[in-house]
Write an enzyme that holds these catalytic residues in place. Structure first.
Site, PDB file in Angstrom:
ATOM      1  N   HIS A  96       0.851  -1.197   0.000  1.00  0.00           N
ATOM      2  CA  HIS A  96       0.000   0.000   0.000  1.00  0.00           C
ATOM      3  C   HIS A  96       0.889   1.250   0.000  1.00  0.00           C
ATOM      4  O   HIS A  96       1.933   1.275   0.649  1.00  0.00           O
ATOM      5  CB  HIS A  96      -0.935  -0.001   1.219  1.00  0.00           C
ATOM      6  CG  HIS A  96      -1.999   1.030   1.095  1.00  0.00           C
ATOM      7  ND1 HIS A  96      -1.781   2.355   1.384  1.00  0.00           N
ATOM      8  CD2 HIS A  96      -3.282   0.944   0.674  1.00  0.00           C
ATOM      9  CE1 HIS A  96      -2.893   3.042   1.151  1.00  0.00           C
ATOM     10  NE2 HIS A  96      -3.825   2.200   0.721  1.00  0.00           N
ATOM     11  N   GLU A 166      -3.723   1.357  -7.689  1.00  0.00           N
ATOM     12  CA  GLU A 166      -4.047   2.473  -6.794  1.00  0.00           C
ATOM     13  C   GLU A 166      -3.136   3.661  -7.103  1.00  0.00           C
ATOM     14  O   GLU A 166      -2.056   3.793  -6.497  1.00  0.00           O
ATOM     15  CB  GLU A 166      -3.821   2.040  -5.337  1.00  0.00           C
ATOM     16  CG  GLU A 166      -4.801   1.004  -4.846  1.00  0.00           C
ATOM     17  CD  GLU A 166      -5.250   1.334  -3.428  1.00  0.00           C
ATOM     18  OE1 GLU A 166      -6.468   1.337  -3.209  1.00  0.00           O
ATOM     19  OE2 GLU A 166      -4.408   1.619  -2.573  1.00  0.00           O
TER      20      GLU A 166
HETATM   21  C1  PEP Z   1      -6.685   3.371  -0.118  1.00  0.00           C
HETATM   22  O1  PEP Z   1      -6.076   3.972   0.761  1.00  0.00           O
HETATM   23  O2  PEP Z   1      -6.372   2.220  -0.450  1.00  0.00           O
HETATM   24  C2  PEP Z   1      -7.788   4.067  -0.775  1.00  0.00           C
HETATM   25  C3  PEP Z   1      -8.219   3.612  -1.918  1.00  0.00           C
HETATM   26  O3  PEP Z   1      -8.300   5.154  -0.115  1.00  0.00           O
HETATM   27  P1  PEP Z   1      -9.556   6.046  -0.533  1.00  0.00           P
HETATM   28  O4  PEP Z   1     -10.629   5.128  -1.042  1.00  0.00           O
HETATM   29  O5  PEP Z   1      -9.941   6.732   0.721  1.00  0.00           O
HETATM   30  O6  PEP Z   1      -9.075   6.983  -1.589  1.00  0.00           O
END
Ligand code: PEP
Length: 259
Positions: A96, A166
């Site tokens: 992450h 992400e």
């Molecule tokens: C995350 O931290 O993995 C994430 C997707 O956060 P958010 O949905 O709050 O943007």
């Protein structure tokens, strides 16, 4: 058809086990009845064992937010893959961006992935560029991450890997916007191509579960499921709001039913 995979990452919240159960219960109640969606809640590790006693079926299971690359060594404060498995986690997030920001490298993520694959756990590997620009630097950044993390794995191992795209710039309360479905689709295409190149075969690369994460909410979820080239989400903030998360689950179920 594979179920859609909706993962909630609770990060460092809530503050008490009582609140954790309060969020978990309505989510589990909805998830239990969904035929086309698998739900995974990744709470802080201290809540895993207790929430683990509340798991009743494969529709709503638990995941860890991280695990150590090592087992059976004295690492103060770390949590190992066999520990989270024993606490009933069946998934583990690794890589992450909030952990990378604290020094985790692609090499560390690669080591964690190999450890997880030696247990009956499904890894959710987060990758994503820091900035989306027009120069193509984002593609190079993404390619380097994926290559370093998955090179050397076999087809059988890679078939167990869930990739979460992400983009760092789209995550959390400071994000100006989410990615667009087409930005997401392009990035997931890049990831699948690297896996295909590594394996010299397209089969696993195309069938791997890919998730999108970054400011997902009940309103934008449908666009990503329709046009993002993904099979689910990694949800941060909205996963701590049971009502919003349940809505995302329902959007996914409706979309899957129609497909
Ligand atoms: C995350 O931290 O993995 C994430 C997707 O956060 P958010 O949905 O709050 O943007």
């Amino acid at each position: 058809m594979k179920k859609l995979l909706i993962v909630g990452n609770w990060k460092m919240a809530p503050n008490t086990a009582k609140e954790a159960v309060k969020i978990w219960k309505p989510i589990q109640k909805t998830a239990h009845n969904l035929k086309h969606v698998e739900t995974v809640i990744c709470p802080p590790a201290v809540y895993l064992a207790h929430l683990g006693t509340l798991v009743t079926d494969r529709n709503c299971v638990l995941g860890a937010q991280d695990v150590s690359a090592d087992t059976d060594v004295p690492h103060t404060g770390e949590i190992s893959a066999p520990m989270v498995f024993d606490a009933r986690a069946r998934y583990a997030i690794i890589g992450h961006s909030e952990r990378r920001a604290r020094g985790e490298t692609d090499e560390t993520v690669a080591a964690k992935l190999r450890t997880i694959l030696s247990y009956p756990l499904s890894p959710i590997v987060c990758v994503g560029e820091s900035v989306r620009d027009d120069s193509g630097a984002w593609v190079r950044e993404l390619k380097k991450q994926v290559k370093t993390i998955v090179s050397g794995l076999t087809e059988v191992q890679l078939a167990r890997v869930v990739i979460a795209y992400e983009p760092i710039w789209a995550i959390g309360s400071k994000a100006k916007r989410s990615a667009t479905p087409s930005e997401c689709r392009d990035a997931v295409g890049v990831i699948r191509q690297i896996v295909a190149d590594i394996l010299k075969s397209d089969t696993v690369a195309q069938s791997m579960t890919a998730l999108y994460g970054g400011s997902v909410n009940p309103e934008n979820a449908i666009e990503f499921l329709q046009d993002g080239g993904i099979q689910g989400f990694l949800v941060g903030r909205a996963s701590l709001d049971a009502k919003a998360f349940v809505q995302i689950l329902k959007v996914a179920e409706t979309k899957a039913k129609k497909s």
